[in-house]
Design a protein around this motif. Structure first.
Motif, PDB file in Angstrom:
ATOM      1  N   ILE A  37     -50.821  23.837 106.789  1.00  0.00           N
ATOM      2  CA  ILE A  37     -50.572  22.431 107.070  1.00  0.00           C
ATOM      3  C   ILE A  37     -49.508  22.286 108.151  1.00  0.00           C
ATOM      4  O   ILE A  37     -49.628  21.464 109.063  1.00  0.00           O
ATOM      5  N   ARG A  38     -48.459  23.104 108.052  1.00  0.00           N
ATOM      6  CA  ARG A  38     -47.407  23.078 109.061  1.00  0.00           C
ATOM      7  C   ARG A  38     -47.974  23.446 110.439  1.00  0.00           C
ATOM      8  O   ARG A  38     -47.706  22.757 111.431  1.00  0.00           O
ATOM      9  N   LEU A  39     -48.765  24.504 110.480  1.00  0.00           N
ATOM     10  CA  LEU A  39     -49.359  24.940 111.744  1.00  0.00           C
ATOM     11  C   LEU A  39     -50.305  23.877 112.289  1.00  0.00           C
ATOM     12  O   LEU A  39     -50.307  23.579 113.495  1.00  0.00           O
ATOM     13  N   ARG A  40     -51.095  23.305 111.424  1.00  0.00           N
ATOM     14  CA  ARG A  40     -52.049  22.265 111.828  1.00  0.00           C
ATOM     15  C   ARG A  40     -51.303  21.060 112.416  1.00  0.00           C
ATOM     16  O   ARG A  40     -51.706  20.517 113.448  1.00  0.00           O
ATOM     17  N   THR A  41     -50.225  20.663 111.752  1.00  0.00           N
ATOM     18  CA  THR A  41     -49.441  19.531 112.233  1.00  0.00           C
ATOM     19  C   THR A  41     -48.859  19.814 113.608  1.00  0.00           C
ATOM     20  O   THR A  41     -48.947  18.985 114.527  1.00  0.00           O
TER      21      THR A  41
END
Length: 307
Positions: A206-210
């Motif tokens: 999720i962090r990477l996607r954001t």
């Protein structure tokens, strides 16, 4: 595998890799994708919804993508009618519908033949006005007065769902729960596959996607959509990532905080999705991180085809 004709639904939390799994299944089974992500219905909302660009769709037909302008309100009823027609047409062509996404109420509407109560623009506008003027606390208090059970089960921060509950209660004279779908054999005897990952690893994704969304130009995308009426839409402007970027453009907080709030909002939404889907005993859960994921799911589908 070509003998499989029943639909396959790939559901579960955001950022687990459902899109890639859906493409792999459609490619192997001769299928077509039916999107069941509410915000991917919007034209121009590409980066912030992680919508697969056409060049990455492997020449596989996709349905219910880019079917709404950002000024239009996404409704479960509209989606249900359109997606049912898509699935029926795909099956009539002898192909396998592969339903992919994580919008919880949309999935129930499609697979559980939900008889959705009508909407009334005047009644809806009244409760939308209360939400706009008094915030979520005001609609939560109003809902608690007429339907305590709904007020206790709907997140007090979910203003749109509370507005819908108030509308349904006013129009039907019955509690909101009375209109909920009955969980039984899914429509078309659909095989439901739930993709998930270990919580810590999913948080990293999720962090990477954001970060990728903002690095890829989410702010520019939102700025462009303002010219198409994004602020006038009731649902599009509230999407995770878009709401935070709008707040940034309005000077409420800086870009770093917009990123962080998007990450936190996505992570919170993932927890809701996981809780929702885990209650459905029809879902066959798979670890989306396993190396043999596609073969594992194909074996599961083949076993169900023999039932």
């Amino acid at each position: 595998m070509a003998a499989v004709t029943r639909p396959i639904a790939v559901v579960g939390p955001t950022a687990t890799g459902k899109s890639d799994l859906g493409l792999d299944l459609a490619e192997r089974l001769g299928g077509e994708i039916v999107n069941i992500d509410a915000m991917q219905q919007y034209r121009g909302m590409d980066i912030g919804t992680a919508k697969l660009p056409p060049r990455e769709r492997r020449d596989i037909a996709h349905h219910q993508l880019d079917v709404l302008d950002v000024t239009e309100t996404a409704t479960v009823a509209r989606y249900q009618a359109a997606a049912v027609a898509d699935v029926e047409a795909i099956r009539a062509r002898g192909a396998v519908p592969v339903i992919v996404g994580g919008s919880m109420m949309y999935i129930q509407a499609l697979l559980d033949e939900w008889a959705i109560p009508d909407t009334d623009p005047v009644v809806r506008a009244k409760w939308e006005s209360l939400l706009a003027d008094g915030g979520v606390s005001a609609v939560h208090e109003a809902l608690r007065a007429v339907d305590p059970q709904a007020a206790a089960t709907i997140l007090p921060t979910d203003g749109r769902r509370m507005v819908r509950a108030l509308e349904v209660v006013e129009l039907t004279g019955a509690p909101f729960a009375a209109s909920a779908p009955q969980i039984g054999t899914p429509r078309w005897d659909t095989v439901i596959v739930g993709a998930d990952r270990e919580t810590g690893l999913l948080d990293e994704r999720i962090r990477l996607r954001t970060d990728r969304m903002f690095d890829a130009g989410l702010v520019d995308e939102v700025t462009a959509l303002l010219g198409h009426g994004l602020r006038d839409g009731l649902t599009a402007r509230r999407a995770i990532g878009y709401a935070q970027t709008l707040a940034h453009l309005d000077g409420e907080y800086d870009l770093a905080e917009a990123r962080e709030r998007t990450f936190i909002g996505t992570r919170r939404y993932v927890r809701r999705q996981r809780s929702w889907f885990r209650r459905d005993r029809r879902v066959h859960w798979v670890d989306a991180a396993r190396a043999d994921l596609v073969e594992h799911v194909l074996a599961l589908v083949e076993a169900r085809a023999m039932d």
